[in-house]
Scaffold this active site. Sequence first.
Site, mmCIF file in Angstrom:
data_model
loop_
_atom_site.group_PDB
_atom_site.id
_atom_site.type_symbol
_atom_site.label_atom_id
_atom_site.label_comp_id
_atom_site.label_asym_id
_atom_site.label_seq_id
_atom_site.Cartn_x
_atom_site.Cartn_y
_atom_site.Cartn_z
ATOM 1 N N GLU A 44 -4.375 -5.038 -4.065
ATOM 2 C CA GLU A 44 -3.580 -5.415 -5.229
ATOM 3 C C GLU A 44 -4.040 -6.765 -5.778
ATOM 4 O O GLU A 44 -4.293 -7.713 -5.031
ATOM 5 C CB GLU A 44 -2.112 -5.500 -4.791
ATOM 6 C CG GLU A 44 -1.134 -5.965 -5.838
ATOM 7 C CD GLU A 44 0.294 -6.037 -5.295
ATOM 8 O OE1 GLU A 44 1.224 -6.171 -6.109
ATOM 9 O OE2 GLU A 44 0.473 -5.955 -4.045
ATOM 10 N N LYS A 115 2.230 -1.069 -12.123
ATOM 11 C CA LYS A 115 3.144 -1.101 -10.984
ATOM 12 C C LYS A 115 4.578 -0.926 -11.466
ATOM 13 O O LYS A 115 5.024 -1.613 -12.390
ATOM 14 C CB LYS A 115 2.983 -2.425 -10.232
ATOM 15 C CG LYS A 115 3.787 -2.544 -8.951
ATOM 16 C CD LYS A 115 3.475 -3.864 -8.235
ATOM 17 C CE LYS A 115 4.222 -4.026 -6.932
ATOM 18 N NZ LYS A 115 3.875 -5.312 -6.245
ATOM 19 N N CYS A 151 1.648 -1.225 -3.775
ATOM 20 C CA CYS A 151 2.468 -1.957 -2.813
ATOM 21 C C CYS A 151 3.946 -1.563 -2.806
ATOM 22 O O CYS A 151 4.318 -0.561 -2.209
ATOM 23 C CB CYS A 151 2.291 -3.459 -3.022
ATOM 24 S SG CYS A 151 2.598 -4.438 -1.513
#
Length: 542
Positions: A44, A115, A151
């Site tokens: 990330e 994200k 994540c």
Amino acid sequence: MDKVKIAIAQINSCVGDIEGNTNKVLLSASSACDDGVDLLVTPELVITGYPPEDLLFNIDFIECQNNAINKLINESIKFKKLNLLVGHVIYLSSKLIYNAASLIHQGNLIFTYYKCALPNYSVFDEKRYFDNGNKPSIFSIKGITIGVIICEDLWTPDVMKMYNGMQIDVLTVLNASPFDINKEDKRLDIAKKSAKELSCDIVYANSVGGQDELVFDGSSFIINKEGDYLKKLNSWHEDYDYYEVGFTKTISCVKKDSEEFRIWNALVLGLRDYIYKNKFPGILLGLSGGIDSALALLVAVEAVGYDKVSAIMMPSLYTSDVSMEDALSLASYFKIDYSIINIDDIVSSFNKILSHSIPLNDSTENYNNSTYENIQARIRGVLLMAISNSSGKLVLNTSNKSETSVGYCTIYGDMVGGFSVLKDVSKCMIYKLAKWYNRNKEIIPRRIISRAPTAELKFDQTDQDILPPYDVLDSILKLHIVDRKTKKEIIDSGYSKDIVLKVFSLLRSSEYKRYQSPPGIRISERSFGKDWRYPITNKFSG
């Protein structure tokens, strides 16, 4: 089914080193190309480093990152069939910024995933910077369907539901997941759950390296839909590996490292990267002959090498021969630069000047007043900082979490330093680490571990003169700080009411000291950094 190779590049990025981070990605891509890899997954925000924090408000930073993405796109023409999945920032306007992952192939940016789940707890405050995505992203390579998340998405059921029914074969997860003592098990558990629910492989690519108080342990992995390991990358350093979808055999046994091993490596990596990424020429610390400075010295030597470490013993009237001998023993063993500066004359000068303004207890016990005890600690701090000014070496603070929790430390004295390597390590864990370090050979003198801890600021002094036994203190602190238990809950679990109330009182009254303490490595689920944000001016007692 054609064989599809998917690789992980476990990269140690440095926040703001956009050129260096990009070159690491290109180097990994070159290796992947040589291995015939079809897809390379990076961590990330690998291009900016994580967390970039308020650099995201700097338009020059964004433009530099965008140039790096364009460079990757142009360079990708060289990498034949390789697809590159890279973590970076998408900046659409000052009010529209995304934590993103883009697929790059043959000179083209194929798509970008935003994200969806932005963590805003513990050390994370992504909602300060980013906007949420709301759509899944999938693509295919040789008939293999691959999904993309970042994540926190993995930990968020509503995000994972987006991929239900899509029949993906592989879910790639780009991560900057910081270390704490229980984190690796938690990552694996949540990945296994998702692999079984989606009936797919999970490719979990994590960052590695130190970034201020955070340490990223790497520990990237690939598991199949049953939750069995297909690949396990190393922890604590950069790594690269790949697997073949549907053809890679499971790993029957993956060794689990001890708690002491994991904490030790987190401390070493965090300190090493803090020194090198900030370009300090070395480390300077006060070596007292006690266990805290001994352990800090060991971490420093392993982090940067004995030739870059200097230690100073600063004895006073109250420093025992045992402390002098044990400090010398450690310094000699590691062949570090070591010197002794006796502070008695300086203490006498201070006391003489201050005696006109501060009354002494009496003529025979001048130094039993804590004011005069703290002067010794502050003199040592001044000497260390002066030598640091001259040498450029970073002063390493050696205070532990137990002491800073209850204010058993001297502000502008033993709290000085540019970095606090033991900041999140309890006193009991320090003893465990020392015994673990000595497991094959006695390097830390046995007396350092066995003798009662003491600040040696007056005669016959021990920490337990004013503190509860450390096993009791550390248990209470963990219950409150990490487990978030109340006073009543801790008392009801069997601890002395008087001791619990005393510990809580000391914890609250020491807040102003912790605000001024140096940054340090986070190893627990709640440290005295971004995890802990209590107001100094605070009348609430509970």
